[in-house]
Design an enzyme around this catalytic site. Structure first.
Site, PDB file in Angstrom:
ATOM      1  NE  ARG A  53      -0.440   1.469   3.748  1.00  0.00           N
ATOM      2  CZ  ARG A  53       0.727   2.108   3.891  1.00  0.00           C
ATOM      3  NH1 ARG A  53       1.870   1.458   4.020  1.00  0.00           N
ATOM      4  NH2 ARG A  53       0.763   3.432   3.896  1.00  0.00           N
ATOM      5  NE  ARG A  90      -6.170   1.098  -1.755  1.00  0.00           N
ATOM      6  CZ  ARG A  90      -5.531   1.605  -0.693  1.00  0.00           C
ATOM      7  NH1 ARG A  90      -4.271   1.284  -0.466  1.00  0.00           N
ATOM      8  NH2 ARG A  90      -6.148   2.427   0.124  1.00  0.00           N
ATOM      9  CG  ASP A 243      -3.063   8.340  -1.173  1.00  0.00           C
ATOM     10  OD1 ASP A 243      -3.066   8.810  -0.019  1.00  0.00           O
ATOM     11  OD2 ASP A 243      -2.689   7.189  -1.442  1.00  0.00           O
TER      12      ASP A 243
END
Ligand code: MRU
Length: 359
Positions: A53, A90, A243
């Site tokens: 991740r 994702r 992100d």
């Protein structure tokens, strides 16, 4: 990064030259378990289920995922299909799309084994570039910490962070941790307030683990404690990862980041973002347009930890329904500066990169 004195990258090509080794981050810090990815499906699962991740590491894993798929079938159709499958894993971190685009572009124009080689070469470069990017983020962030340390006359610099934007979220060094490790290594006293970061506790489990491995003093706090500490003058600087940053400078990061930024503004605490250029989405005007990943309610209703026998166990926290938006958007007006590999920026829109490669 070093674990018990041994240097690792968070992702690495195995000696066979094609399969890829990651850590199963779901088990850290309780268990250090390496996992080999040998197919695109395994890479996609590792991303979706968060064995691996963090935006830059998602990029690296996605890049190798595409390579693994081409190894099985190097056709145009399969390239497109694998790209779509990996992209859907994702949705929020733009780095994943960036890396898939990079590998796809490298593969196109070649066929067969040459296509596979070109894809692997670009994936390897993406990993090496990430290490260099983070080292440079460290070099640009370090003066900020030196300056605060000087003003404090030797008292520890207190940094508050949220989620994990350390080496476990990147290939090595980490974004927010690079300047922290460099400051610590040159003898600046630093102390990190680590938000536990519910619901998945990346702060309490991962950031605390890697800070401990590097010997950096830190204290885990409940997510709700940050505002109080800022009011009491116990936070000199907030430093978080991201992100996706949009053209206007809005910052998407782990859910809860926005509340920290609000508290920082109210208490005149500088709020810095550490990011590599691939995290900037110049095609998106503002943060409100970023797709926010909704994850399983079970991440909220259950919690994992060690039981009294030292086994990883799971307990239920509530019998009620739960919602689980995984990210939020901090408006640009709450951000003091963006620490990138090219320097500290005040403004994203007017500093579009001229070229993809490192300056
Ligand atoms: O859901 P995660 O654990 O992938 O979220 C990670 C974060 O929000 C990080 O802060 C972000 O990806 C930056 S990592 C350098």
């Amino acid at each position: 990064m070093k674990i018990e004195g041994t240097h690792y990258r968070s992702i690495a090509l195995n000696e066979d030259g094609w399969s890829v080794r990651i850590f199963d981050q779901r088990k850290l810090p309780w268990k250090l378990e390496f996992v080999n990815l040998e197919t695109m499906e395994q890479a996609a699962r590792a991303i979706r289920e968060m064995w691996t991740r963090g935006a830059p590491l998602l990029a690296a894993t996605g890049a190798y995922g595409l390579c693994l798929s081409l190894r099985d079938n190097a056709s145009d159709e399969n390239l497109e299909q694998a790209y779509k499958t990996l992209l859907a894993t994702r949705p929020t971190a733009i780095n994943l799309r960036w890396a898939l685009d990079e590998v796809k572009a490298a593969a196109q124009g070649h066929q067969g084994q040459e296509r596979i080689n070109a894809a692997y070469n670009r994936a390897k470069e993406i990993c090496d570039e990430d290490v260099e990017i983070n080292r440079n983020i460290g070099l640009h962030g370090l003066p900020l910490l030196r300056e605060i340390a000087k003003k404090k006359g030797g008292a520890p610099v207190n940094i508050l962070t949220h989620c994990n934007a350390g080496w476990l979220a990147t290939v090595d060094y980490g974004t927010i941790t690079a300047p922290i490790y460099m400051a610590h290594d040159e003898g600046i006293p630093v102390h990190v307030w680590v938000d536990e970061t519910r619901p998945r506790n990346q702060g309490a489990l991962l950031t605390a683990y890697e800070l401990a491995q590097h010997g950096v003093p830190h204290t885990v706090i409940a997510d709700n404690a940050g505002g109080h500490l800022m009011q009491k003058g116990q936070v000199d600087l907030c430093l978080v990862g991201t992100d996706r940053v949009t053209r206007n400078g809005d910052v998407c990061n782990k859910i809860g980041t926005y509340l920290k930024a609000l508290a920082a503004k109210d208490n005149n605490v500088p709020f810095y973002i550490a990011l590599p250029y691939p995290t900037i989405d110049y095609s998106m005007a503002r943060g409100a347009d970023i797709p926010i990943e909704e994850r399983s309610a079970e991440e909220v209703t259950y919690i994992d930890g060690l039981d009294e026998d030292g086994k990883i166990a799971r307990v239920r926290l509530t019998g009620s329904n739960a919602a689980n938006p995984a990210f939020d958007v901090t408006p640009a007006r709450l951000v003091t500066g963006y620490i990138t590999e090219r320097g500290v920026l005040q403004d994203i829109e007017n500093q579009a990169p001229q070229a993809r490669s490192l300056a």
